[in-house]
Design a protein around this motif. Structure first.
Motif, PDB file in Angstrom:
ATOM      1  N   HIS A  96       0.835  -1.209   0.000  1.00 49.69           N
ATOM      2  CA  HIS A  96       0.000   0.000   0.000  1.00 49.69           C
ATOM      3  C   HIS A  96       0.863   1.250   0.000  1.00 49.69           C
ATOM      4  CE1 HIS A  96      -3.916  -1.968   0.332  1.00 49.69           C
ATOM      5  NE2 HIS A  96      -3.285  -2.873   1.066  1.00 49.69           N
ATOM      6  N   SER A  97       1.881   1.270   0.834  1.00 45.24           N
ATOM      7  CA  SER A  97       2.780   2.420   0.894  1.00 45.24           C
ATOM      8  C   SER A  97       3.504   2.599  -0.438  1.00 45.24           C
ATOM      9  CB  SER A  97       3.787   2.233   2.029  1.00 45.24           C
ATOM     10  OG  SER A  97       4.756   3.253   1.989  1.00 45.24           O
ATOM     11  N   ALA A  98       4.050   1.509  -0.998  1.00 46.79           N
ATOM     12  CA  ALA A  98       4.776   1.585  -2.264  1.00 46.79           C
ATOM     13  C   ALA A  98       3.873   2.096  -3.379  1.00 46.79           C
ATOM     14  CB  ALA A  98       5.352   0.217  -2.628  1.00 46.79           C
ATOM     15  N   LEU A 113      -2.711  -2.570  -6.884  1.00 38.56           N
ATOM     16  CA  LEU A 113      -2.989  -3.575  -5.853  1.00 38.56           C
ATOM     17  C   LEU A 113      -3.866  -4.703  -6.394  1.00 38.56           C
ATOM     18  CD1 LEU A 113      -3.583  -1.049  -2.942  1.00 38.56           C
ATOM     19  CD2 LEU A 113      -1.536  -2.445  -3.316  1.00 38.56           C
ATOM     20  N   GLN A 114      -3.524  -5.167  -7.585  1.00 40.77           N
ATOM     21  CA  GLN A 114      -4.285  -6.230  -8.247  1.00 40.77           C
ATOM     22  C   GLN A 114      -3.953  -7.568  -7.608  1.00 40.77           C
ATOM     23  OE1 GLN A 114      -4.713  -6.076 -12.564  1.00 40.77           O
ATOM     24  NE2 GLN A 114      -3.749  -8.086 -12.647  1.00 40.77           N
ATOM     25  N   THR A 121       0.022 -10.018  -5.014  1.00 39.21           N
ATOM     26  CA  THR A 121      -0.577  -8.692  -5.134  1.00 39.21           C
ATOM     27  C   THR A 121       0.415  -7.852  -5.914  1.00 39.21           C
ATOM     28  OG1 THR A 121      -1.652  -8.944  -2.992  1.00 39.21           O
ATOM     29  CG2 THR A 121      -1.505  -6.708  -3.884  1.00 39.21           C
ATOM     30  N   VAL A 122      -0.067  -7.117  -6.917  1.00 36.14           N
ATOM     31  CA  VAL A 122       0.840  -6.424  -7.832  1.00 36.14           C
ATOM     32  C   VAL A 122       0.297  -5.060  -8.235  1.00 36.14           C
ATOM     33  CG1 VAL A 122      -0.132  -7.601  -9.845  1.00 36.14           C
ATOM     34  CG2 VAL A 122       2.170  -6.688  -9.971  1.00 36.14           C
ATOM     35  N   MET A 133       7.128  -2.562 -15.121  1.00 33.31           N
ATOM     36  CA  MET A 133       7.655  -2.703 -13.763  1.00 33.31           C
ATOM     37  C   MET A 133       6.503  -3.014 -12.820  1.00 33.31           C
ATOM     38  SD  MET A 133      11.084  -1.326 -13.536  1.00 33.31           S
ATOM     39  CE  MET A 133      11.037  -1.071 -11.810  1.00 33.31           C
ATOM     40  N   ALA A 134       6.852  -3.603 -11.684  1.00 34.99           N
ATOM     41  CA  ALA A 134       5.835  -3.873 -10.674  1.00 34.99           C
ATOM     42  C   ALA A 134       6.469  -3.884  -9.297  1.00 34.99           C
ATOM     43  CB  ALA A 134       5.157  -5.215 -10.931  1.00 34.99           C
ATOM     44  N   VAL A 135       5.710  -3.397  -8.340  1.00 30.72           N
ATOM     45  CA  VAL A 135       6.002  -3.662  -6.939  1.00 30.72           C
ATOM     46  C   VAL A 135       5.033  -4.761  -6.542  1.00 30.72           C
ATOM     47  CG1 VAL A 135       6.979  -1.407  -6.368  1.00 30.72           C
ATOM     48  CG2 VAL A 135       4.518  -1.739  -6.171  1.00 30.72           C
TER      49      VAL A 135
END
Length: 148
Positions: A96-98, A113-114, A121-122, A133-135
């Motif tokens: 959530h923060s990222a 937040l998929q 979760t991505v 890119m993804a976090v």
């Protein structure tokens, strides 16, 4: 004085790989010639992946049409965005923060937040270089040690 953006706590590089528009040629290089231990997923044609390559937690050859499906719900990549040549996922401590930090810093999120069927979760976005890119938060990768 220039304000530095709030930082994101990176845990590890979760995965990377090329994005392909020619799955057969990519399979020939990565699986047949380089002999990477790549596997397929039923119903996900052209996607080759592995968690058994030393030095990386996850590698996959990801067809562009499947990238588009994941990001936009359609197999067509939008003409308004550069087509990515590779993907990079970064495992972070706080999704959530990222995600909030990326939004605040002006990145256009392709997914937010998929929740994926495999438990990941991505949040996806394009890098300035055009990488997808993804976090991420990927429980399976957090629980499996990197193969040396």
């Amino acid at each position: 004085m220039t304000r530095l953006p709030e930082g994101i706590e990176v845990l590890f590089m979760a995965g990377l790989g090329p994005v392909t528009t020619n799955a057969k040629e990519s399979e020939r290089l990565y699986k047949d010639l380089l002999r990477l231990p790549l596997e397929t997923i039923d119903g996900y044609e052209g996607y080759l992946h592995s968690q058994r390559i030393p030095g990386i937690k996850y590698f996959a050859v990801w067809p562009l049409n499947k990238v588009a499906l994941s990001c936009f719900g359609t197999e067509e990549w939008p003409d308004t965005l550069p087509a990515p040549q590779a993907w990079l996922e970064i495992e972070v401590a706080d999704m959530h923060s990222a995600t909030d930090i990326l939004e605040r810093e002006g990145y256009t999120l392709l997914t937010r937040l998929q929740e994926e069927p495999w438990g990941q979760t991505v949040t996806r976005f394009l890098s300035p270089e055009g990488l997808i890119m993804a976090v991420t938060n990927t429980p399976d990768l957090r629980d499996s040690p990197e193969k040396e």
